[in-house]
Scaffold this active site. Structure first.
Site, PDB file in Angstrom:
ATOM      1  N   GLY A  62       0.833  -1.198   0.000  1.00 32.67           N
ATOM      2  CA  GLY A  62       0.000   0.000   0.000  1.00 32.67           C
ATOM      3  C   GLY A  62       0.873   1.256   0.000  1.00 32.67           C
ATOM      4  N   GLU A  63       0.195   2.410  -0.032  1.00 33.52           N
ATOM      5  CA  GLU A  63       0.930   3.687  -0.160  1.00 33.52           C
ATOM      6  C   GLU A  63       1.849   3.943   1.039  1.00 33.52           C
ATOM      7  OE1 GLU A  63       1.120   5.246  -2.829  1.00 33.52           O
ATOM      8  OE2 GLU A  63      -0.627   4.615  -3.975  1.00 33.52           O
ATOM      9  N   ARG A  86      -0.562 -10.084  -0.185  1.00 36.75           N
ATOM     10  CA  ARG A  86      -1.269 -10.982  -1.114  1.00 36.75           C
ATOM     11  C   ARG A  86      -0.665 -10.948  -2.510  1.00 36.75           C
ATOM     12  NH1 ARG A  86      -7.081  -7.994  -2.255  1.00 36.75           N
ATOM     13  NH2 ARG A  86      -6.257  -5.877  -2.395  1.00 36.75           N
ATOM     14  N   ARG A  87       0.345 -10.093  -2.697  1.00 34.75           N
ATOM     15  CA  ARG A  87       1.038 -10.054  -3.993  1.00 34.75           C
ATOM     16  C   ARG A  87       2.465  -9.583  -3.763  1.00 34.75           C
ATOM     17  NH1 ARG A  87       0.873  -4.666  -6.243  1.00 34.75           N
ATOM     18  NH2 ARG A  87      -0.189  -3.290  -4.786  1.00 34.75           N
ATOM     19  N   LEU A 126      -2.227  -2.287   6.955  1.00 32.58           N
ATOM     20  CA  LEU A 126      -3.322  -2.879   6.184  1.00 32.58           C
ATOM     21  C   LEU A 126      -4.517  -1.937   6.148  1.00 32.58           C
ATOM     22  CD1 LEU A 126      -3.760  -6.548   7.451  1.00 32.58           C
ATOM     23  CD2 LEU A 126      -3.255  -5.862   5.098  1.00 32.58           C
ATOM     24  N   GLY A 127      -5.293  -2.057   5.081  1.00 32.81           N
ATOM     25  CA  GLY A 127      -6.540  -1.307   5.050  1.00 32.81           C
ATOM     26  C   GLY A 127      -7.159  -1.320   3.680  1.00 32.81           C
ATOM     27  N   TYR A 177     -16.255   3.932   9.538  1.00 29.50           N
ATOM     28  CA  TYR A 177     -14.789   3.988   9.457  1.00 29.50           C
ATOM     29  C   TYR A 177     -14.140   4.289  10.821  1.00 29.50           C
ATOM     30  CZ  TYR A 177     -10.147   5.325   7.734  1.00 29.50           C
ATOM     31  OH  TYR A 177      -8.790   5.422   7.534  1.00 29.50           O
ATOM     32  N   LYS A 181     -11.961   1.523  13.195  1.00 27.20           N
ATOM     33  CA  LYS A 181     -10.582   1.864  13.589  1.00 27.20           C
ATOM     34  C   LYS A 181     -10.450   1.881  15.118  1.00 27.20           C
ATOM     35  CE  LYS A 181      -8.809   2.477   9.511  1.00 27.20           C
ATOM     36  NZ  LYS A 181      -7.920   1.440   8.998  1.00 27.20           N
ATOM     37  N   LEU A 204      -3.967  11.169   4.358  1.00 25.14           N
ATOM     38  CA  LEU A 204      -2.617  10.848   3.880  1.00 25.14           C
ATOM     39  C   LEU A 204      -2.316  11.636   2.610  1.00 25.14           C
ATOM     40  CD1 LEU A 204      -2.588   6.966   4.388  1.00 25.14           C
ATOM     41  CD2 LEU A 204      -1.526   8.713   5.843  1.00 25.14           C
ATOM     42  N   ARG A 212      -9.544   7.252  -5.999  1.00 22.86           N
ATOM     43  CA  ARG A 212     -10.424   7.357  -4.827  1.00 22.86           C
ATOM     44  C   ARG A 212     -10.946   8.784  -4.804  1.00 22.86           C
ATOM     45  NH1 ARG A 212      -7.208   4.426   0.194  1.00 22.86           N
ATOM     46  NH2 ARG A 212      -7.014   2.367  -0.776  1.00 22.86           N
TER      47      ARG A 212
HETATM   48  N1  LIG Z   1      -6.278   7.256   3.063  1.00 20.66           N
HETATM   49  C1  LIG Z   1      -6.112   8.087   4.056  1.00 20.66           C
HETATM   50  O1  LIG Z   1      -6.110   9.324   3.888  1.00 20.66           O
HETATM   51  C2  LIG Z   1      -5.885   7.526   5.442  1.00 20.66           C
HETATM   52  C3  LIG Z   1      -5.786   8.419   6.507  1.00 20.66           C
HETATM   53  C4  LIG Z   1      -5.500   7.917   7.768  1.00 20.66           C
HETATM   54  C5  LIG Z   1      -5.329   6.561   7.966  1.00 20.66           C
HETATM   55  N2  LIG Z   1      -5.488   5.709   6.908  1.00 20.66           N
HETATM   56  C6  LIG Z   1      -5.302   4.269   7.187  1.00 20.66           C
HETATM   57  O2  LIG Z   1      -3.939   3.960   7.022  1.00 20.66           O
HETATM   58  C7  LIG Z   1      -3.789   2.590   6.590  1.00 20.66           C
HETATM   59  C8  LIG Z   1      -2.905   2.528   5.358  1.00 20.66           C
HETATM   60  O3  LIG Z   1      -3.471   3.359   4.368  1.00 20.66           O
HETATM   61  P1  LIG Z   1      -2.835   3.394   2.896  1.00 20.66           P
HETATM   62  O4  LIG Z   1      -3.651   4.364   2.139  1.00 20.66           O
HETATM   63  O5  LIG Z   1      -1.366   3.542   2.979  1.00 20.66           O
HETATM   64  O6  LIG Z   1      -3.188   1.904   2.402  1.00 20.66           O
HETATM   65  P2  LIG Z   1      -3.468   1.370   0.926  1.00 20.66           P
HETATM   66  O7  LIG Z   1      -2.641   2.104  -0.059  1.00 20.66           O
HETATM   67  O8  LIG Z   1      -4.938   1.345   0.716  1.00 20.66           O
HETATM   68  O9  LIG Z   1      -2.910  -0.115   1.078  1.00 20.66           O
HETATM   69  C9  LIG Z   1      -3.515  -1.001   1.943  1.00 20.66           C
HETATM   70  C10 LIG Z   1      -2.736  -2.284   2.095  1.00 20.66           C
HETATM   71  O10 LIG Z   1      -3.659  -3.293   2.561  1.00 20.66           O
HETATM   72  C11 LIG Z   1      -3.660  -4.379   1.650  1.00 20.66           C
HETATM   73  N3  LIG Z   1      -4.986  -4.951   1.482  1.00 20.66           N
HETATM   74  C12 LIG Z   1      -6.134  -4.320   1.194  1.00 20.66           C
HETATM   75  N4  LIG Z   1      -7.129  -5.202   1.029  1.00 20.66           N
HETATM   76  C13 LIG Z   1      -6.577  -6.430   1.207  1.00 20.66           C
HETATM   77  C14 LIG Z   1      -7.095  -7.751   1.164  1.00 20.66           C
HETATM   78  N5  LIG Z   1      -8.369  -8.004   0.887  1.00 20.66           N
HETATM   79  N6  LIG Z   1      -6.251  -8.783   1.401  1.00 20.66           N
HETATM   80  C15 LIG Z   1      -4.956  -8.552   1.676  1.00 20.66           C
HETATM   81  N7  LIG Z   1      -4.396  -7.317   1.728  1.00 20.66           N
HETATM   82  C16 LIG Z   1      -5.212  -6.267   1.501  1.00 20.66           C
HETATM   83  C17 LIG Z   1      -3.230  -3.786   0.324  1.00 20.66           C
HETATM   84  O11 LIG Z   1      -2.767  -4.819  -0.536  1.00 20.66           O
HETATM   85  P3  LIG Z   1      -2.803  -4.610  -2.143  1.00 20.66           P
HETATM   86  O12 LIG Z   1      -1.726  -3.618  -2.455  1.00 20.66           O
HETATM   87  O13 LIG Z   1      -2.553  -5.957  -2.672  1.00 20.66           O
HETATM   88  O14 LIG Z   1      -4.173  -4.065  -2.449  1.00 20.66           O
HETATM   89  C18 LIG Z   1      -2.152  -2.828   0.778  1.00 20.66           C
HETATM   90  O15 LIG Z   1      -0.963  -3.499   1.045  1.00 20.66           O
HETATM   91  C19 LIG Z   1      -5.204   2.074   6.383  1.00 20.66           C
HETATM   92  O16 LIG Z   1      -5.588   1.361   7.512  1.00 20.66           O
HETATM   93  C20 LIG Z   1      -6.049   3.339   6.252  1.00 20.66           C
HETATM   94  O17 LIG Z   1      -7.379   3.144   6.679  1.00 20.66           O
HETATM   95  C21 LIG Z   1      -5.734   6.166   5.651  1.00 20.66           C
END
Ligand SMILES: NC(=O)c1ccc[n+]([C@@H]2O[C@H](COP(=O)([O-])OP(=O)(O)OC[C@H]3O[C@@H](n4cnc5c(N)ncnc54)[C@H](OP(=O)(O)O)[C@@H]3O)[C@@H](O)[C@H]2O)c1
Length: 273
Positions: A62-63, A86-87, A126-127, A177, A181, A204, A212
């Site tokens: 993920g990011e 998973r990859r 994860l997420g 959400y 969390k 983020l 998205r």
């Molecule tokens: N987006 C925001 O602005 C924000 C703000 C605060 C906190 N957060 C939290 O911070 C965390 C990380 O966010 P991020 O945006 O960096 O994450 P992301 O880019 O969405 O990546 C999520 C990770 O989880 C894995 N994942 C998702 N679905 C899966 C599944 N069904 N089985 C196995 N692995 C799975 C993804 O694998 P793949 O690469 O294979 O999909 C990836 O490695 C999350 O918990 C999110 O809720 C996000």
């Protein structure tokens, strides 16, 4: 006309002040301590490296996870880092030779309990989103997969679990959400790690490849705030990653601690900004 402009501006400043006061909840003395922890972290790298510890990362594709892996590779503090996902990703170059990638089916994570054995630190990034996976899919990933990871980590001997949660996490919220969390944070606290570090970054800041629209809109709207008050509601993924590594090197004296968005910034940068 001037009066209207001045009123709007004053309203905006007041709104910003209330928002900052509401969101930046870390007491000032704790902020100073966090800065000291961050400043001390680089000086502890060599000693930590000599202890030959290993770590695992889930969510590494993920990011945030991708940047965290780079941070771990560049600071080279672990003897080995096991990446569980998973990859696979393509890592080329000698500096990546302490990484081991393991592809797993998260629906059968218990079958891979061995991968979680013997690590002193576990990082969880994860997420998914409700938009991408639906309500049940979101709960499955953001709650069930995270909790299974936490339990396997604890059973495998992990002493320090570093969890990426989110600003606004609240197990009593009526919104899905923040509630999920908050529930995960509370349940992780019950797992019984020697150390639990929970990060609650704001939106983020990252040039996300995946579409998205909601998040894209939030990033655009919050872009000016990033300059006026960078620690209020936004957090670059690089900042989260750096803070996650710093807390391992310079752990809190508290067994369990939640780092709100500003604290994440301070832990990464080591200065009050
Ligand atoms: N987006 C925001 O602005 C924000 C703000 C605060 C906190 N957060 C939290 O911070 C965390 C990380 O966010 P991020 O945006 O960096 O994450 P992301 O880019 O969405 O990546 C999520 C990770 O989880 C894995 N994942 C998702 N679905 C899966 C599944 N069904 N089985 C196995 N692995 C799975 C993804 O694998 P793949 O690469 O294979 O999909 C990836 O490695 C999350 O918990 C999110 O809720 C996000």
């Amino acid at each position: 006309m001037f009066h209207i402009g001045a009123t709007v501006f004053a309203g905006f400043v007041a709104f910003l002040g209330i928002l900052i006061a509401w969101l930046e909840v870390t007491p000032i003395e704790r902020q100073r301590e966090i800065c000291r922890m961050a400043e001390a972290a680089p000086g502890k790298e060599e000693e930590f490296r000599s202890t030959n510890q290993t770590a695992f990362v889930v969510g590494y594709t993920g990011e945030t996870g991708k940047v965290l892996v780079e941070e771990l590779v560049n600071r080279n503090i672990f003897q080995k880092v096991v990446l569980i996902g998973r990859r696979e990703l393509n890592y080329e170059g000698e500096k990546y030779n302490k990484l081991e990638q393991k592809v797993v089916d998260y629906e059968k994570l218990e079958d891979h309990a061995d991968l979680f054995k013997g690590h002193s630190v576990g990082f969880c990034c994860l997420g998914t989103t409700r938009g991408k996976s639906g309500v049940e899919g979101f709960k499955r990933v953001d709650h069930d997969y995270v909790m299974t990871t936490a339990k396997l980590a604890k059973e495998g001997g992990c002493g320090h679990f570093v969890l990426q949660s989110s600003q606004g996490a609240n197990k009593n919220s009526s919104f899905l959400y923040p509630r999920v969390k908050g529930e995960v944070e509370a349940e992780c606290a019950d797992v019984g790690f020697d150390k639990l570090s929970i990060f609650r970054p704001g939106v983020l800041m990252v040039d996300r490849k995946e579409s998205r629209p909601g998040e894209w809109f939030a990033r655009k709207v919050l872009a000016p705030l990033k300059y006026i008050a960078p620690t209020v509601m936004t957090c670059p993924v690089e900042t989260v990653a750096k803070a996650m590594v710093n807390i391992v090197l310079s752990p809190s004296e508290k067994p369990s601690e939640i780092f709100e968005n500003k604290a994440v910034h301070l832990l990464a940068k080591g200065k009050l900004c």
